[in-house]
Design a protein around this motif. Structure first.
Motif, PDB file in Angstrom:
ATOM      1  N   ASP A  10       0.837  -1.204   0.000  1.00 17.51           N
ATOM      2  CA  ASP A  10       0.000   0.000   0.000  1.00 17.51           C
ATOM      3  C   ASP A  10       0.870   1.252   0.000  1.00 17.51           C
ATOM      4  O   ASP A  10       0.565   2.238  -0.683  1.00 17.51           O
ATOM      5  CB  ASP A  10      -0.935   0.003   1.213  1.00 17.51           C
ATOM      6  CG  ASP A  10      -1.995  -1.086   1.123  1.00 17.51           C
ATOM      7  OD1 ASP A  10      -2.402  -1.433  -0.002  1.00 17.51           O
ATOM      8  OD2 ASP A  10      -2.403  -1.590   2.180  1.00 17.51           O
ATOM      9  N   TRP A  11       1.939   1.219   0.768  1.00 18.21           N
ATOM     10  CA  TRP A  11       2.903   2.326   0.786  1.00 18.21           C
ATOM     11  C   TRP A  11       3.486   2.522  -0.614  1.00 18.21           C
ATOM     12  O   TRP A  11       3.603   3.655  -1.098  1.00 18.21           O
ATOM     13  CB  TRP A  11       4.004   2.037   1.807  1.00 18.21           C
ATOM     14  CG  TRP A  11       5.107   3.043   1.811  1.00 18.21           C
ATOM     15  CD1 TRP A  11       5.134   4.231   2.468  1.00 18.21           C
ATOM     16  CD2 TRP A  11       6.350   2.946   1.098  1.00 18.21           C
ATOM     17  NE1 TRP A  11       6.331   4.884   2.218  1.00 18.21           N
ATOM     18  CE2 TRP A  11       7.084   4.112   1.368  1.00 18.21           C
ATOM     19  CE3 TRP A  11       6.900   1.988   0.253  1.00 18.21           C
ATOM     20  CZ2 TRP A  11       8.348   4.344   0.831  1.00 18.21           C
ATOM     21  CZ3 TRP A  11       8.163   2.220  -0.288  1.00 18.21           C
ATOM     22  CH2 TRP A  11       8.870   3.386   0.007  1.00 18.21           C
ATOM     23  N   ALA A  12       3.822   1.413  -1.280  1.00 15.28           N
ATOM     24  CA  ALA A  12       4.383   1.494  -2.633  1.00 15.28           C
ATOM     25  C   ALA A  12       3.364   2.078  -3.607  1.00 15.28           C
ATOM     26  O   ALA A  12       3.715   2.862  -4.493  1.00 15.28           O
ATOM     27  CB  ALA A  12       4.854   0.116  -3.096  1.00 15.28           C
ATOM     28  N   LEU A  13       2.089   1.693  -3.446  1.00 17.38           N
ATOM     29  CA  LEU A  13       1.032   2.272  -4.274  1.00 17.38           C
ATOM     30  C   LEU A  13       0.971   3.784  -4.075  1.00 17.38           C
ATOM     31  O   LEU A  13       0.868   4.547  -5.044  1.00 17.38           O
ATOM     32  CB  LEU A  13      -0.322   1.639  -3.931  1.00 17.38           C
ATOM     33  CG  LEU A  13      -1.551   2.291  -4.570  1.00 17.38           C
ATOM     34  CD1 LEU A  13      -1.513   2.184  -6.081  1.00 17.38           C
ATOM     35  CD2 LEU A  13      -2.822   1.662  -4.000  1.00 17.38           C
ATOM     36  N   LEU A  18       2.072   9.223  -5.898  1.00 14.32           N
ATOM     37  CA  LEU A  18       2.797  10.478  -5.689  1.00 14.32           C
ATOM     38  C   LEU A  18       3.652  10.796  -6.918  1.00 14.32           C
ATOM     39  O   LEU A  18       3.674  11.935  -7.403  1.00 14.32           O
ATOM     40  CB  LEU A  18       3.679  10.387  -4.440  1.00 14.32           C
ATOM     41  CG  LEU A  18       4.620  11.564  -4.174  1.00 14.32           C
ATOM     42  CD1 LEU A  18       3.843  12.853  -3.980  1.00 14.32           C
ATOM     43  CD2 LEU A  18       5.503  11.257  -2.967  1.00 14.32           C
ATOM     44  N   GLY A  19       4.346   9.793  -7.429  1.00 14.37           N
ATOM     45  CA  GLY A  19       5.162   9.991  -8.629  1.00 14.37           C
ATOM     46  C   GLY A  19       4.322  10.457  -9.808  1.00 14.37           C
ATOM     47  O   GLY A  19       4.720  11.366 -10.552  1.00 14.37           O
ATOM     48  N   ASN A  20       3.148   9.846  -9.986  1.00 16.54           N
ATOM     49  CA  ASN A  20       2.263  10.265 -11.082  1.00 16.54           C
ATOM     50  C   ASN A  20       1.786  11.705 -10.888  1.00 16.54           C
ATOM     51  O   ASN A  20       1.731  12.474 -11.847  1.00 16.54           O
ATOM     52  CB  ASN A  20       1.057   9.326 -11.177  1.00 16.54           C
ATOM     53  CG  ASN A  20       1.414   8.005 -11.809  1.00 16.54           C
ATOM     54  OD1 ASN A  20       2.354   7.897 -12.585  1.00 16.54           O
ATOM     55  ND2 ASN A  20       0.663   6.975 -11.457  1.00 16.54           N
ATOM     56  N   ALA A  21       1.439  12.065  -9.661  1.00 19.40           N
ATOM     57  CA  ALA A  21       0.989  13.435  -9.387  1.00 19.40           C
ATOM     58  C   ALA A  21       2.111  14.440  -9.658  1.00 19.40           C
ATOM     59  O   ALA A  21       1.881  15.494 -10.264  1.00 19.40           O
ATOM     60  CB  ALA A  21       0.503  13.548  -7.944  1.00 19.40           C
ATOM     61  N   LEU A  22       3.314  14.107  -9.232  1.00 24.26           N
ATOM     62  CA  LEU A  22       4.451  15.006  -9.458  1.00 24.26           C
ATOM     63  C   LEU A  22       4.768  15.134 -10.947  1.00 24.26           C
ATOM     64  O   LEU A  22       5.094  16.224 -11.431  1.00 24.26           O
ATOM     65  CB  LEU A  22       5.676  14.506  -8.688  1.00 24.26           C
ATOM     66  CG  LEU A  22       5.574  14.644  -7.169  1.00 24.26           C
ATOM     67  CD1 LEU A  22       6.642  13.787  -6.479  1.00 24.26           C
ATOM     68  CD2 LEU A  22       5.699  16.102  -6.757  1.00 24.26           C
ATOM     69  N   GLU A  37      11.681  14.624  -8.188  1.00 23.29           N
ATOM     70  CA  GLU A  37      10.924  14.061  -7.061  1.00 23.29           C
ATOM     71  C   GLU A  37      10.097  12.857  -7.523  1.00 23.29           C
ATOM     72  O   GLU A  37       9.968  11.870  -6.791  1.00 23.29           O
ATOM     73  CB  GLU A  37      10.006  15.115  -6.449  1.00 23.29           C
ATOM     74  CG  GLU A  37      10.720  16.245  -5.741  1.00 23.29           C
ATOM     75  CD  GLU A  37       9.736  17.319  -5.275  1.00 23.29           C
ATOM     76  OE1 GLU A  37       8.748  16.967  -4.600  1.00 23.29           O
ATOM     77  OE2 GLU A  37       9.968  18.497  -5.604  1.00 23.29           O
ATOM     78  N   ALA A  38       9.520  12.943  -8.708  1.00 24.97           N
ATOM     79  CA  ALA A  38       8.731  11.829  -9.249  1.00 24.97           C
ATOM     80  C   ALA A  38       9.601  10.595  -9.442  1.00 24.97           C
ATOM     81  O   ALA A  38       9.211   9.479  -9.070  1.00 24.97           O
ATOM     82  CB  ALA A  38       8.077  12.239 -10.572  1.00 24.97           C
ATOM     83  N   GLN A  43      11.157   5.188  -7.784  1.00 25.50           N
ATOM     84  CA  GLN A  43      12.233   4.313  -7.330  1.00 25.50           C
ATOM     85  C   GLN A  43      11.945   3.765  -5.933  1.00 25.50           C
ATOM     86  O   GLN A  43      12.208   2.592  -5.658  1.00 25.50           O
ATOM     87  CB  GLN A  43      13.577   5.040  -7.385  1.00 25.50           C
ATOM     88  CG  GLN A  43      14.041   5.259  -8.808  1.00 25.50           C
ATOM     89  CD  GLN A  43      15.247   6.170  -8.930  1.00 25.50           C
ATOM     90  OE1 GLN A  43      15.497   7.021  -8.078  1.00 25.50           O
ATOM     91  NE2 GLN A  43      15.992   6.004 -10.022  1.00 25.50           N
ATOM     92  N   ASP A  44      11.373   4.588  -5.061  1.00 23.10           N
ATOM     93  CA  ASP A  44      10.972   4.113  -3.734  1.00 23.10           C
ATOM     94  C   ASP A  44       9.900   3.035  -3.862  1.00 23.10           C
ATOM     95  O   ASP A  44       9.964   1.997  -3.193  1.00 23.10           O
ATOM     96  CB  ASP A  44      10.456   5.263  -2.869  1.00 23.10           C
ATOM     97  CG  ASP A  44      11.572   6.100  -2.269  1.00 23.10           C
ATOM     98  OD1 ASP A  44      12.751   5.662  -2.305  1.00 23.10           O
ATOM     99  OD2 ASP A  44      11.276   7.201  -1.773  1.00 23.10           O
ATOM    100  N   ALA A  45       8.904   3.283  -4.694  1.00 21.19           N
ATOM    101  CA  ALA A  45       7.828   2.298  -4.880  1.00 21.19           C
ATOM    102  C   ALA A  45       8.383   0.956  -5.345  1.00 21.19           C
ATOM    103  O   ALA A  45       7.924  -0.109  -4.901  1.00 21.19           O
ATOM    104  CB  ALA A  45       6.804   2.827  -5.883  1.00 21.19           C
ATOM    105  N   LEU A  46       9.394   1.011  -6.200  1.00 18.29           N
ATOM    106  CA  LEU A  46       9.963  -0.226  -6.747  1.00 18.29           C
ATOM    107  C   LEU A  46      10.747  -1.035  -5.714  1.00 18.29           C
ATOM    108  O   LEU A  46      11.030  -2.211  -5.944  1.00 18.29           O
ATOM    109  CB  LEU A  46      10.840   0.096  -7.959  1.00 18.29           C
ATOM    110  CG  LEU A  46      10.048   0.518  -9.198  1.00 18.29           C
ATOM    111  CD1 LEU A  46      10.966   1.156 -10.230  1.00 18.29           C
ATOM    112  CD2 LEU A  46       9.285  -0.658  -9.781  1.00 18.29           C
TER     113      LEU A  46
END
Length: 191
Positions: A10-13, A18-22, A37-38, A43-46
């Motif tokens: 869920d955190w990764a989602l 967040l990446g998409n919004a940025l 930032e995106a 990269q964090d999500a991955l």
């Protein structure tokens, strides 16, 4: 609260979103801060959305990362970020195959073709533009088979590839590329 420790997927989602919004925010801004930032968010999500753990989500996040890298590459004059985007798209296509998710495969092929074309324009390599044409034709074929509205978009991309080839390269280079893609170009009425 979604923390990486308590709910890692869920955190990764949330990181992916967040990446998409940025990335979306960056379209109305100059500079690269939001895109940087995106990239970091994807990269964090991955770190949690691994290919083994969540293959479809992994591929989606990889594709999103590729888009952010391509946008970054479009804002500078080099090819490093564009090449990174192409590499990410190639990784994405290992999971998003034409057989399993044809429309997602086509979208990634189209994105890759656009990044490859920009590299070709900047490096003045006809073979790279020809590679971009191949990506766009592959995406177009899937969209046509699916009667998908994106076939109009890929038609425009293919025409741009052909325009660049005709305008920038020798007749021999142009003809060699056309020969490599003759069947699809004729099938879809581009030549």
């Amino acid at each position: 609260m979604w923390t990486r420790d308590s709910l890692p997927l869920d955190w990764a989602l949330a990181q992916n979103n967040l990446g998409n919004a940025l990335t979306s925010l960056s379209e109305s801004q100059h500079g690269t801060a939001r895109l940087e930032e995106a990239v970091a968010a994807f990269q964090d999500a991955l770190k949690e959305r691994t290919r083994d753990r969540a293959p479809i989500d992994w591929a989606m996040t990889k594709n999103n990362l590729g888009v952010a890298l391509m946008y970054l590459g479009n804002r500078d004059s080099g090819t490093v970020r564009l090449e990174a985007a192409v590499n990410v798209y190639k990784e994405t296509l290992k999971e998003w195959t034409r057989e399993s998710v044809p429309l997602m495969w086509a979208a990634t092929q189209n994105n890759m073709g656009t990044a490859v074309r920009t590299i070709g324009v900047r490096t003045i390599k006809s073979s790279t533009i020809c590679e971009a044409l191949g990506c766009h034709l592959a995406a177009h074929e899937v969209y046509i088979e699916a009667s998908h509205y994106n076939s109009n978009f890929t038609s425009t991309e293919i025409r741009e590839d052909l325009r660049i080839l005709r305008k920038t390269y020798t007749a021999e280079e142009y003809q060699e590329c056309i020969g490599n893609h003759q069947n699809k170009l004729q099938r879809f009425d581009f030549v």
